[in-house]
Design a protein around this motif. Structure first.
Motif, PDB file in Angstrom:
ATOM      1  N   ASP A 133     -52.603   8.880 -61.273  1.00  0.00           N
ATOM      2  CA  ASP A 133     -53.838   8.106 -61.454  1.00  0.00           C
ATOM      3  C   ASP A 133     -54.920   8.547 -60.464  1.00  0.00           C
ATOM      4  OD1 ASP A 133     -52.628   6.697 -63.468  1.00  0.00           O
ATOM      5  OD2 ASP A 133     -52.117   4.967 -62.202  1.00  0.00           O
ATOM      6  N   HIS A 134     -54.506   8.835 -59.244  1.00  0.00           N
ATOM      7  CA  HIS A 134     -55.480   9.303 -58.245  1.00  0.00           C
ATOM      8  C   HIS A 134     -56.059  10.652 -58.649  1.00  0.00           C
ATOM      9  CE1 HIS A 134     -56.511  10.374 -53.851  1.00  0.00           C
ATOM     10  NE2 HIS A 134     -57.510   9.751 -54.422  1.00  0.00           N
ATOM     11  N   TRP A 135     -55.229  11.545 -59.148  1.00  0.00           N
ATOM     12  CA  TRP A 135     -55.740  12.831 -59.617  1.00  0.00           C
ATOM     13  C   TRP A 135     -56.698  12.643 -60.784  1.00  0.00           C
ATOM     14  CZ3 TRP A 135     -56.606  17.511 -58.216  1.00  0.00           C
ATOM     15  CH2 TRP A 135     -55.841  18.108 -57.226  1.00  0.00           C
ATOM     16  N   GLN A 136     -56.384  11.709 -61.669  1.00  0.00           N
ATOM     17  CA  GLN A 136     -57.266  11.469 -62.813  1.00  0.00           C
ATOM     18  C   GLN A 136     -58.627  10.967 -62.348  1.00  0.00           C
ATOM     19  OE1 GLN A 136     -55.606   8.774 -65.666  1.00  0.00           O
ATOM     20  NE2 GLN A 136     -57.165   9.228 -67.185  1.00  0.00           N
ATOM     21  N   ARG A 137     -58.652  10.082 -61.348  1.00  0.00           N
ATOM     22  CA  ARG A 137     -59.931   9.608 -60.806  1.00  0.00           C
ATOM     23  C   ARG A 137     -60.688  10.739 -60.113  1.00  0.00           C
ATOM     24  NH1 ARG A 137     -56.707   5.325 -59.320  1.00  0.00           N
ATOM     25  NH2 ARG A 137     -56.655   6.008 -57.143  1.00  0.00           N
ATOM     26  N   LEU A 138     -59.957  11.598 -59.399  1.00  0.00           N
ATOM     27  CA  LEU A 138     -60.620  12.733 -58.737  1.00  0.00           C
ATOM     28  C   LEU A 138     -61.238  13.697 -59.743  1.00  0.00           C
ATOM     29  CD1 LEU A 138     -58.324  13.810 -55.774  1.00  0.00           C
ATOM     30  CD2 LEU A 138     -60.665  13.018 -55.676  1.00  0.00           C
ATOM     31  N   ARG A 139     -60.528  13.953 -60.827  1.00  0.00           N
ATOM     32  CA  ARG A 139     -61.051  14.881 -61.833  1.00  0.00           C
ATOM     33  C   ARG A 139     -62.188  14.265 -62.637  1.00  0.00           C
ATOM     34  NH1 ARG A 139     -55.228  16.483 -62.495  1.00  0.00           N
ATOM     35  NH2 ARG A 139     -55.127  18.504 -61.464  1.00  0.00           N
ATOM     36  N   ALA A 140     -62.205  12.926 -62.737  1.00  0.00           N
ATOM     37  CA  ALA A 140     -63.263  12.268 -63.504  1.00  0.00           C
ATOM     38  C   ALA A 140     -64.565  12.193 -62.726  1.00  0.00           C
ATOM     39  CB  ALA A 140     -62.823  10.860 -63.908  1.00  0.00           C
ATOM     40  N   ALA A 141     -64.493  12.269 -61.396  1.00  0.00           N
ATOM     41  CA  ALA A 141     -65.711  12.204 -60.582  1.00  0.00           C
ATOM     42  C   ALA A 141     -66.530  13.469 -60.804  1.00  0.00           C
ATOM     43  CB  ALA A 141     -65.348  12.055 -59.112  1.00  0.00           C
ATOM     44  N   ARG A 142     -67.792  13.263 -61.037  1.00  0.00           N
ATOM     45  CA  ARG A 142     -68.691  14.399 -61.268  1.00  0.00           C
ATOM     46  C   ARG A 142     -69.042  15.060 -59.947  1.00  0.00           C
ATOM     47  NH1 ARG A 142     -69.551  15.724 -66.521  1.00  0.00           N
ATOM     48  NH2 ARG A 142     -69.372  13.877 -67.814  1.00  0.00           N
ATOM     49  N   PRO A 143     -68.997  16.383 -59.897  1.00  0.00           N
ATOM     50  CA  PRO A 143     -69.417  17.042 -58.659  1.00  0.00           C
ATOM     51  C   PRO A 143     -70.931  16.959 -58.489  1.00  0.00           C
ATOM     52  CG  PRO A 143     -68.889  18.677 -60.321  1.00  0.00           C
ATOM     53  CD  PRO A 143     -68.525  17.329 -60.893  1.00  0.00           C
ATOM     54  N   GLN A 144     -71.367  17.110 -57.276  1.00  0.00           N
ATOM     55  CA  GLN A 144     -72.796  17.083 -56.986  1.00  0.00           C
ATOM     56  C   GLN A 144     -73.463  18.261 -57.693  1.00  0.00           C
ATOM     57  OE1 GLN A 144     -74.069  14.688 -55.286  1.00  0.00           O
ATOM     58  NE2 GLN A 144     -76.149  15.355 -54.922  1.00  0.00           N
ATOM     59  N   PRO A 145     -74.441  18.016 -58.563  1.00  0.00           N
ATOM     60  CA  PRO A 145     -75.072  19.133 -59.277  1.00  0.00           C
ATOM     61  C   PRO A 145     -75.914  19.987 -58.325  1.00  0.00           C
ATOM     62  CG  PRO A 145     -76.211  17.098 -59.790  1.00  0.00           C
ATOM     63  CD  PRO A 145     -75.009  16.725 -58.966  1.00  0.00           C
ATOM     64  N   TYR A 146     -76.115  21.199 -58.724  1.00  0.00           N
ATOM     65  CA  TYR A 146     -76.920  22.115 -57.919  1.00  0.00           C
ATOM     66  C   TYR A 146     -78.376  21.672 -57.969  1.00  0.00           C
ATOM     67  CZ  TYR A 146     -79.376  26.326 -56.517  1.00  0.00           C
ATOM     68  OH  TYR A 146     -80.204  27.208 -55.890  1.00  0.00           O
ATOM     69  N   ARG A 147     -78.988  21.587 -56.815  1.00  0.00           N
ATOM     70  CA  ARG A 147     -80.397  21.210 -56.736  1.00  0.00           C
ATOM     71  C   ARG A 147     -81.187  22.442 -56.343  1.00  0.00           C
ATOM     72  NH1 ARG A 147     -84.136  19.620 -53.205  1.00  0.00           N
ATOM     73  NH2 ARG A 147     -82.747  19.801 -51.424  1.00  0.00           N
TER      74      ARG A 147
END
Length: 192
Positions: free
Chosen positions: A164-178
């Motif tokens: 479940d923790h891995w699933q939450r980590l993978r669901a988090a969006r990375p910071q987009p390139y600015r």
């Protein structure tokens, strides 16, 4: 005139108070519980057992006098060594040993990587190990027991929370390139 009351500066809540599991600062991955580590080791040992059983069969099949006793399926079908049937059986046995050993290794490794579908790959690998024991020899039985233990360990509560923790980590969006507002080319003014 009233002066505004200053607000008290507070820190964000600690991850332990929010219920988050800690993430390694070195790898960015959650710490692996002991059932996952044990499952990886046991699945690799099960894959090695299947490879060892197949290697023993291959060694016996290389000698014509022990070919008919090299595997159970060979003794059942009783093919002539070197004919098309024996070559087809050997090709099929090699492919099956690759699939069975690969299923054992993949189920443990993907549990290590945090994929929850690996919980269902464990029983499939145990079933393939059982078929390997029927086809090759009964020396493949330890692989069945090991994969059954891997399957059980992947359904323990600590493993479930790890997935479940891995699933939450993978669901988090990375910071987009600015994109920077201005790009300066050439020598910087401070170095002129």
């Amino acid at each position: 005139m009233t002066t505004p009351t200053p607000e008290i500066a507070t820190l964000p809540p600690l991850p332990a108070l929010r219920g988050d599991r800690p993430v390694s600062s070195r790898t960015g991955e959650p710490p692996r519980p002991w059932p996952i580590v044990t499952g990886l080791v046991l699945s690799m040992v099960a894959a090695a057992v299947i490879v060892g059983v197949y290697s023993h069969h291959w060694w016996l099949a290389a000698h014509p006098d022990t070919y008919l006793s090299s595997a159970q399926v060979i003794s059942w079908l009783d093919p002539d060594p070197g004919k098309w049937l024996s070559l087809t059986i050997e090709t099929g046995l090699a492919c099956f040993a690759l699939v069975a050993a690969g299923a054992c290794g993949v189920s443990g490794f993907q549990a290590w990587n945090g994929w929850s579908w690996s919980r269902f790959a464990g029983p499939v690998a145990a079933l393939l190990s059982a078929v390997a024991a029927m086809l090759f020899s009964w020396w493949a039985w330890p692989a069945i027991v090991l994969m059954a233990l891997v399957s059980i360990s992947s359904w323990l509560p600590s493993s479930r929370s790890y997935f479940d923790h891995w699933q939450r980590l993978r669901a988090a969006r990375p910071q987009p390139y600015r994109r920077p507002e201005r790009i300066f080319y050439g020598r910087l003014p401070r170095y002129r």
